[in-house]
Structures are given as C-alpha cells and as structure tokens.
Design an enzyme around this catalytic site. Structure first.
Site, mmCIF file in Angstrom:
data_model
loop_
_atom_site.group_PDB
_atom_site.id
_atom_site.type_symbol
_atom_site.label_atom_id
_atom_site.label_comp_id
_atom_site.label_asym_id
_atom_site.label_seq_id
_atom_site.Cartn_x
_atom_site.Cartn_y
_atom_site.Cartn_z
ATOM 1 N N CYS A 2 0.830 -1.212 0.000
ATOM 2 C CA CYS A 2 0.000 0.000 0.000
ATOM 3 C C CYS A 2 0.860 1.257 0.000
ATOM 4 C CB CYS A 2 -0.867 0.021 1.234
ATOM 5 S SG CYS A 2 -1.894 -1.429 1.432
ATOM 6 N N ARG A 27 4.966 0.042 -6.301
ATOM 7 C CA ARG A 27 4.972 -0.746 -5.072
ATOM 8 C C ARG A 27 4.069 -1.974 -5.176
ATOM 9 N NH1 ARG A 27 6.528 2.529 -0.423
ATOM 10 N NH2 ARG A 27 5.241 1.193 0.883
ATOM 11 N N TRP A 73 -3.148 -2.694 -1.410
ATOM 12 C CA TRP A 73 -2.783 -4.074 -1.688
ATOM 13 C C TRP A 73 -3.563 -4.882 -0.665
ATOM 14 C CZ3 TRP A 73 -0.076 -8.217 0.604
ATOM 15 C CH2 TRP A 73 0.475 -9.154 -0.275
ATOM 16 N N ASN A 99 -1.762 2.409 5.850
ATOM 17 C CA ASN A 99 -0.890 1.285 5.479
ATOM 18 C C ASN A 99 -0.669 0.451 6.728
ATOM 19 O OD1 ASN A 99 -0.613 2.378 2.969
ATOM 20 N ND2 ASN A 99 1.574 2.864 3.161
ATOM 21 N N GLY A 100 -0.639 -0.863 6.587
ATOM 22 C CA GLY A 100 -0.397 -1.727 7.745
ATOM 23 C C GLY A 100 -1.622 -2.555 8.067
ATOM 24 N N GLU A 480 18.554 -16.869 -7.431
ATOM 25 C CA GLU A 480 18.076 -15.528 -7.774
ATOM 26 C C GLU A 480 17.501 -15.507 -9.198
ATOM 27 O OE1 GLU A 480 17.252 -12.968 -6.359
ATOM 28 O OE2 GLU A 480 17.362 -11.361 -7.831
ATOM 29 N N LYS A 484 13.672 -14.480 -10.192
ATOM 30 C CA LYS A 484 13.326 -13.454 -11.189
ATOM 31 C C LYS A 484 12.319 -14.010 -12.186
ATOM 32 C CE LYS A 484 14.320 -10.531 -9.669
ATOM 33 N NZ LYS A 484 15.065 -10.532 -8.452
ATOM 34 N N GLU A 487 8.824 -14.545 -10.644
ATOM 35 C CA GLU A 487 8.182 -13.281 -10.274
ATOM 36 C C GLU A 487 7.510 -12.584 -11.438
ATOM 37 O OE1 GLU A 487 11.668 -11.302 -8.499
ATOM 38 O OE2 GLU A 487 10.250 -10.615 -6.990
ATOM 39 N N HIS A 503 19.769 -35.869 -6.241
ATOM 40 C CA HIS A 503 19.092 -36.244 -4.989
ATOM 41 C C HIS A 503 17.587 -35.973 -5.054
ATOM 42 C CE1 HIS A 503 22.934 -37.016 -3.173
ATOM 43 N NE2 HIS A 503 23.361 -35.808 -3.488
ATOM 44 N N LYS A 602 6.450 -4.026 -4.020
ATOM 45 C CA LYS A 602 7.860 -3.669 -3.986
ATOM 46 C C LYS A 602 8.395 -3.682 -2.561
ATOM 47 C CE LYS A 602 11.720 -2.322 -5.722
ATOM 48 N NZ LYS A 602 12.490 -3.420 -6.309
HETATM 49 C C1 F6R Z 1 12.612 -9.912 -5.687
HETATM 50 C C2 F6R Z 1 12.124 -8.958 -4.725
HETATM 51 C C3 F6R Z 1 11.846 -9.417 -3.333
HETATM 52 C C4 F6R Z 1 12.637 -8.545 -2.369
HETATM 53 C C5 F6R Z 1 12.269 -8.882 -0.911
HETATM 54 C C6 F6R Z 1 13.109 -8.086 0.067
HETATM 55 O O1 F6R Z 1 12.753 -9.349 -6.943
HETATM 56 O O2 F6R Z 1 11.985 -7.813 -5.039
HETATM 57 O O3 F6R Z 1 12.145 -10.763 -3.161
HETATM 58 O O4 F6R Z 1 13.996 -8.762 -2.608
HETATM 59 O O5 F6R Z 1 10.917 -8.594 -0.698
HETATM 60 O O6 F6R Z 1 12.959 -6.722 -0.144
HETATM 61 P P1 F6R Z 1 13.962 -5.681 0.475
HETATM 62 O O7 F6R Z 1 15.282 -5.879 -0.151
HETATM 63 O O8 F6R Z 1 13.370 -4.345 0.154
HETATM 64 O O9 F6R Z 1 14.009 -5.943 1.952
#
Ligand code: F6R
Length: 607
Positions: A2, A27, A73, A99-100, A480, A484, A487, A503, A602
C-alpha cells in the site's frame, strides 16, 4: 505494498494526488483512491484496478484544497471499490488512508457497531475513521492521538476532516510516513517517490509520533503529547531516476543501469594505496572489526540471495564463518546470539517487515546489527547501529535487479576490508580491488548479449517449468535467477545446487522442462559439466551460461550464452545479468506486466 500520499497547499489537490499515486504504482497494488476537500464537502473517488482506471473517473481539471490518496494491496477484505481507501466515517466528514494492519479491528468494530456506527467496507482501516468520529470534539490532532491509543498492530495513517480544510494529521507505528516540505505547501507520503517531483526536503516520522500538517508548517508530537523537533533532510535522488527514459520498462532500464550503479556503490570505498575497503558508516573501530568471529546476514528474497553469495566470499577470503538467514525464519527461532558475532540486515527498501522485525529481535537480544540499505532514511537504515547505503538509486520495478548487484558490492567491500585485516596480502587485495573496478566493463559485455537472450526467450516460451543450476558462489545466483523468472513471467522455476539434482530434482527432467546451468571456468566446472550430461541423458534441454570460448560446454548444451572470463569470485556479477535478461524477455514473450507483476509488492511491509 500500500502507498499513501497527502497534500495541503495552495494548488488544486486532486491532480497532485493522482501524480503522487502514479509514482507509487511500482509498489504493487490492486485498487486506488483519493479524497479531496472541497468547499461543499469531502469528495471520495476510488476504484479497483490501475491508476489510469481511477483517473478516468476523476474530473480532468484538478480541484480541492487538500487531500489524501492511497494505493491498496488487499489484506482485509476482497479487491472491491468499497474496500479501496480512503475510508470515511458515518458523517462523511472524516477520511482516512492507512498502510499496515489493525490487529484488533474486529473488537473495535463490534464496539462501534454497538454504538450505532454504520460500516461500508470489510476493511480493518474503516474502524479508524469511525473511532476518530467517536472521539472528535473539534481538535483533529487530539482525536487522532486518542484514536491510536486504541489501535493494536502496525500503521501509517493520514486523516482529514471537512471542518479543518487546511489540516492533515498523520500517525506512525511500524509503517513509514515521510513529510515533504515546500513553500506554502506540504506533502505527506509513505515513500519519497510520491513527492520527489515537488520537493526534496523531507522529514522522517518515527514510530509513536503524530504529525499535524498545514500549508505553512508542521508539528510533530508523540502519542503522549510531547512536542518533538526534527531536522529537515535533503533527498539526493534525482527526479530523472523515476522516469523510464528510452526504455520500455523500468526493469530493463535498471538491468542496464547496473554498470553505473555498481560504480556508485564503490565510489570512495576502495582504497588502492592500502589495497583495502573503506566503509565509513560501520561505526566500528578496527579492533572491534578484528574481534568479529562470525558474520550472519539476515534478509528476504533477492537481498537474501545477495547475503548467501556474500557468505561464500566472507568465508573464502576473510576466513570468517559466515551464513545468510531468512529474516522471517530467524525472528521466530529464538536465535542464539553469539559473542563477537556481527549481524547485517540487508534490505533494498529498508522497510521489509520480516527484516525489520528480525532486526528488532536481534537488537533486543543485544546483538550488534548493521544495515545494508538502498533507501536513505528508511526504517531499517535508521534502526541499525550503523551500516552502508548501496547508492543504487531508486529501484522502481518490483523485481529487484540493480539492488542485488549493489548489495553485493557493499558486502564485497566489507569482505575485502576484513580479509586485509586478516590474512590477505597487499597484492591479493590490490588484485581484488582492480577486479571490482573492472565491474562496469565486464557487466557491459554481459549486457551486450541482450539480443541473443531475447531470441532464447522466444525459443523457450513453451516451457512452464525451469531448473536453474549452479555451484559454489553461483548457487545463490541460480536461486536468484529462478526467483526473477517466477516473479515476472509466472513460470515455475527453482534454483538448485547442480550437485543436488541427483538427490531428487532430476525426476522433473523431461523434454519440456529446460535446465539453465551456470558454468564458470572455476574449480567446479568439471562437476557442473557432468551434471549437464546427466540432464542431457534424460532428454532434458540444457541452456548454459558459460565463459567465452568454452567449446566443451557449447557442444553439450542446446543453447549457450557466453559471459567474459573473470576471476572466480567475480562471476556472480556477470552470471546474474543473463538471468535477469532472460526473465525479462520471457515475461515480454508471455505478455506479462513486467514492472508490476501480479500479487507482488515492492516493499513488503506486512508479515
Ligand atoms: C525480488 C524482490 C523481493 C525482495 C524482498 C526483500 O525481486 O523484489 O524478493 O527482494 O521482498 O525486499 P527488500 O530488499 O526491500 O528488503
């Protein structure tokens, strides 16, 4: 997650609020709304969908003298127009964005219903509007102060009242609120992005504080009415960083920006004369650093993967036992704090709830905790005992790319610093620093393969599941790459150590489940090649990210993308780029919303 924006000043408010919400889009959200104060009442307009859907129902000409806006959100209640913020009280004179999560909203709601309040949504937020209504006797700041005493949970809220046309009141407990200061106008937002086109002068609110904002000034006090003075800070991010420029998506722009962002993260931090690293913000003396017996890196998602890479490096070069921990798990594990252990919490946003709560738990237990953050002034950055800003610039795409390589830069420099205090020779330190300085060039070479990777995505767009396989320091890079891909393309992908497939995961191999192998020319190359052959023997398609001129790998793999030869520990910086680009082009192939993938946010400010 949010987002909040609020405005009071001498310009018509609705246009400013919509622009602020547009800048919060990154976000992640599912609905949005604004409430604007007009001479005849508060006007609330809200809608599920994108900001453009909201814009379509807001009068084109900007109107109103003050107002609040929100991107939601969903947590409590479905994605509906009614559940979108702002929420109003029974009279329609009070409006709230939040927010929250209000954990005791059910109890509060029951009490308010018994008093005759009528609710219009299923949200936890609406109780705040009714509570303020219940308490208000003419002083909005006082009413908000009394209201928050009833709330349990986390919140950043902004409240407005029709009877106070030039006043916004905010309160913070666990969810960020930032004030933006300009001439005869003030902004309040959960994130500087919302107001960066209007002002760079900001004031950070702390938990347990209330802020009253008018066009001429602001007053901060705590929940017990004690006045607080707080300096105004200047944000050093440039407005252009929030624009896509010539790129089709922020994600692509940020992938390509990495050759500059890693440089920014190194500036002034590599001392060539002493062949060591220098990180001013650690707030630790050399003898304190020398006493460190263990390093534990705590983070979530992509930041966790950066921590895993760094744990390999710290052990190998600095010879310090190191590990990376998922913040969400560590917090509830009643962690044992070892004497002389140093904790790093790593977070791009600096607001991730899991990481923040882990940090608080570690500090409560007396641990020494440093931060590695991107967003200046973020909660994690302010609550740690010291740390490093990665300076990668604003990361707007939901999928993290440039923050990952910049986090690595900070952790690599820390490793160099520690290694040089221990056994690493001057020559080896110089060589390491030289390799770090060459990052922009070698990353540029990796980026030059974008067109080949685009073709690869076209060829493999049939696949619905991928394995990403690496070894050693490149194993977390494989994880990673898989993160990506899932996501932003919504294709199932898992990252494994190439050694582990026998395994279990090898059972997944068939003609339509490709494996993407990371094959640097390091001491594990032969082993990875054997794993590639195992996959080929089971009719699995193999894509290899290998080193220029590696003929053996080229013969085995169905497809190969080459990266420049670098030294063993530098490979994560070049291996990750094809993986980021592959995820990007797969998402494009499948017509996904690259910058705002479904269900993701985000900055994940709830547990
Ligand atoms: C992946 C992504 C998330 C963040 C995770 C931690 O692309 O964006 O997995 O890496 O939510 O976020 P931060 O780094 O802001 O604590």
């Amino acid at each position: 997650m949010c987002g909040i924006v609020g405005y009071c000043g001498n310009k018509p408010a609705s246009g400013i609020l919509l622009e602020g919400l547009r800048r919060l889009e990154y976000r992640g959200y599912d609905s949005a709304g604004i409430c604007v104060g007009t001479d005849t009442g508060l006007k609330v307009i809200k809608k599920t969908g994108k900001i453009r859907d909201l814009k379509a129902i807001v009068p084109e000409e900007s109107f109103g003298h003050n107002g609040i806006g929100h991107t939601r959100w969903a947590t409590h209640g479905g994605v509906t127009d009614e559940n979108a913020h702002p929420h109003t009280d029974c009279s329609g004179k009070i409006s709230v964005v939040h927010n929250g999560i209000i954990e005791n909203y059910n109890q509060l709601k029951d009490k308010l219903l018994a008093k005759g309040h009528v609710f219009k949504s299923e949200t936890d937020t609406e109780v705040i509007a009714h509570l303020v209504e219940d308490i208000y006797t003419g002083n909005l700041t006082q009413a908000v102060r009394e209201t928050v005493k009833h709330l349990k949970g986390t919140y950043g809220i902004v409240v407005m009242h029709y009877d106070n046309p030039n006043l916004l009141v905010g309160a913070r407990n666990g969810s960020p609120l930032i004030l933006g200061v300009s001439d005869n106008e003030m902004f309040v937002a959960s994130d500087v992005n919302a107001m960066i086109s209007y002002t760079k002068q900001v004031v950070y609110l702390e938990d347990g504080e209330i802020i009253s904002i008018t066009p001429d000034g602001f007053e901060i006090s705590d929940f017990h009415e004690k006045n607080i003075s707080r300096p105004i800070n200047e944000v050093d991010w440039e407005f252009e960083s929030f624009e896509k420029g010539n790129f089709e998506h922020f994600m692509l722009k940020e992938i390509f920006e990495q050759k500059e962002s890693v440089m920014r993260g190194m500036a002034g931090r590599l001392n060539i004369n002493l062949a060591t690293g220098h990180l001013g913000g650690l707030n630790m003396t050399n003898s304190e650093l020398l006493n460190i017996e263990r390093v534990i890196i705590v983070a979530a998602g992509t930041s966790f993967h950066a921590g895993l890479v760094a744990s390999y490096l710290l052990e190998s070069l600095a010879r310090i036992p190191a590990s990376a921990e998922l913040a969400s798990e560590l917090r509830y594990r009643n962690p044992i704090i070892q004497k002389n252990a140093l904790y790093f919490v790593v977070s791009q946003s600096g607001e991730t709830a899991d990481t923040l709560f882990a940090l608080r738990e570690l500090k409560r237990k007396g641990a020494k905790v440093l931060g590695i953050c991107n967003v200046v002034g973020s909660t994690i950055a302010r609550e740690t005992d010291g740390g490093v800003y990665i300076h990668s610039g604003p990361e707007i795409a939901v999928a993290s790319t440039k923050a990952f390589t910049s986090q690595l830069v900070a952790l690599y420099i820390f490793t160099l610093l520690m290694a040089r205090m221990k056994d690493m020779s001057f020559e080896a330190g110089s060589e390491f620093a030289k390799q770090m300085f060459s990052l922009p060039d070698i990353m540029d070479k990796a980026l030059s393969k974008a067109d080949e990777i685009k073709k690869l995505a076209k060829k493999y767009n049939f696949a619905r599941s991928f394995l990403f396989l690496g070894r050693g320091i490149n194993y977390p890079v494989a994880m990673e790459g898989a993160l990506k891909l899932k996501e932003i393309s919504y294709i199932h992908a898992e990252g494994f150590s190439a050694a582990e497939i026998k395994h279990g995961p090898i059972a997944l191999i068939n003609e339509v489940t490709p494996s993407l192998f990371l094959v640097p020319d390091d001491r594990l190359r032969e082993k990875v090649i054997s794993n590639m052959k195992e996959v080929k023997a089971r009719k699995g398609k193999v894509i290899a990210i290998a080193v220029e001129g590696d003929k053996e790998v080229a013969q085995i793999a169905d497809d190969i993308i080459t990266v420049p030869h670098v030294s063993e520990f530098i490979y994560p910086f070049v291996m990750i780029i094809p993986l980021q680009l592959f995820a990007y082009y797969m998402a494009i192939e499948l017509g996904r919303d690259v910058d705002q993938p479904r269900n993701l946010a985000k900055s994940v400010t709830v547990e």
